[in-house]
Design an enzyme around this catalytic site. Sequence first.
Site, mmCIF file in Angstrom:
data_model
loop_
_atom_site.group_PDB
_atom_site.id
_atom_site.type_symbol
_atom_site.label_atom_id
_atom_site.label_comp_id
_atom_site.label_asym_id
_atom_site.label_seq_id
_atom_site.Cartn_x
_atom_site.Cartn_y
_atom_site.Cartn_z
ATOM 1 N N GLU A 1 -70.030 20.452 15.162
ATOM 2 C CA GLU A 1 -71.521 20.348 15.176
ATOM 3 C C GLU A 1 -72.257 20.595 16.639
ATOM 4 O OE1 GLU A 1 -72.713 16.660 13.753
ATOM 5 O OE2 GLU A 1 -71.409 16.602 12.001
ATOM 6 N N ASN A 2 -72.854 21.178 16.399
ATOM 7 C CA ASN A 2 -73.892 21.664 17.868
ATOM 8 C C ASN A 2 -75.256 22.094 17.664
ATOM 9 O OD1 ASN A 2 -74.306 23.851 20.361
ATOM 10 N ND2 ASN A 2 -73.947 21.732 20.932
#
Length: 585
Positions: free
Chosen positions: A414-415
């Site tokens: 996740e980013n």
Amino acid sequence: MRPGGAVSVCHVLMLVLCLSAAEDFDWTKDEHGSFYYGTFPAGFSWGAGGSAYQTEGAWDKDGKGLSIWDVFSHKKGKILLNETGDSSCEGYYKVKDDVSLMKELMLNHYIFSISWPRIIPTGIKSDHINERGIQYYDQLINQLLENKITPIVTLYHWDLPQVLQEKYGGWQNISMVNHFNEFANLCFERFGNRVKHWITFSNPWSVAVEGYETGEHAPGLKLRGTGAYRAAHHIIKAHAKVWHTYDTQWRGKQRGLVGISLSGDWGEPVDISNQRDIEAAERYVQFCLGWFATPIFHGDYPQVMKDFVGRKSAQQGLGTSRLPSFSPQEKSYIKGTCDFLGIGHFTTRYITHKNNPSGRSSSSFFTDRDVAELVDPRWPDPGSEWLYSVPWGFRRMLNFVKTQYGNPAVYVTENGVSEKMLCTELCDEWRIQYFKDYINEMLKAIKDGVNVKGYTAWSLLDKFEWDEGYSERFGLYYVDFRNKNKPRYPKASVQFYKQVISSNGFPNQREVENWKRKAVETCSSSNQLLAAEEQRSTAANILRLIHDPLTSHMEMVTEIVVPTVCTLSILLSAVFLMFLLRRRN
């Protein structure tokens, strides 16, 4: 997501830092303003992600059982504007449409989660298996593979079956370990011939702290000083058991990998020459990432957690530490149960030491750490109150993982960055800048020798953002939640990310700047298309409200004025019609 389980703003102190503070930071491997042009290793995997409760909708359809988030979001006052994930993106009905978006984006992988109560309604396998739920995930997996997109499947992204919460107390109870293992084993049995990358838990920090300590998230319990530690203890044991189940029963024939995705926001010392600040910054990271990663890679909790929680527990007159302990057998069983490490990273904090009181009434996860979190007001913060864009912290976090855990295979799971605005805006230049800078810091980390195998933009779609409802948008694609069909529209960042994927990095300055310019140009026509759709939607809502004289003016303002494109014509139309309604009433 409230991705990454970030600390709420009440725990963040603002500090106006003088320019010299950042310049004094001395790490020869990095310059904050530098940009590295180059490409990623061959075979690097590019993806996007989402989770079941945030995107699927169909909360009570086709035999699905209740989850703790179904129940929690239906309680008044728990979610901003009392919104729910009942329909969210309607992803349950849009598999082919959404996979076509992924194909257009040229994704190599897609991360999604399986809703435990969708395939085992009560959470107890012996009660009932819902074949219609199995069929939905079969369809999604097959559709991905037909389009040459690798499915990376999360087994738990926060939606515990409600029956397990009511009957046993959820993750406060050791019985969850066996129930979760049975659920995971069913997934391996039904999907493992096609799925080769499994994530046991996504951001267990948020599950433990926000679910059982602060109560901000489902199930909403406020067991200060004990609840988070107990939940995490059982989650770590559950992860290890599932890894061993796969290792002994399925790995030989399925040849897959099992990992975990952990929240990894960086903590930087306020004063790099101050030993107490240096120790506080490491403590901040250990109480977040290390809490779960250190047992999985080394067999036990970080020593600093054991020391601090143990000492504070003793000062409170407790006979044992509030942080549970692992037996020698458990330590050896847990150690090494990770084929790859998922990292969810969004932001950074400056950290300094702070002495917190040790009284029993004041005990909490947050006071146990003895840290204060600070932010530089110059850091961009376009959306979520906790999410500041600090790209250089990403490289530091990845290097920390390399140093602490023996350079494991890492997938950035996740980013991304949100926007929080009332007006529709598809020209998300701030997101392009965020992706450009963060992906570049990841490239530098790979140059440093960090073993990063893939990157996942969070998220593919705008979606339900937990306690923030639909007020924050993380998607590459805009979702019109007011339209029952939930149409998707590409933001400018879609075109930019697609070029990064196509080039496997950043070939040269001229080309990268051209990508950004073209992406912003193309979003203008999409904005016009969306504005036209919203005007049609607004007109339909106006007609409905005119025919319903009992509808309040507040409902009209909420449903018509606030969500629409902020154009003068629409605003004037709404004001004029409010005037007509008042005259009629």
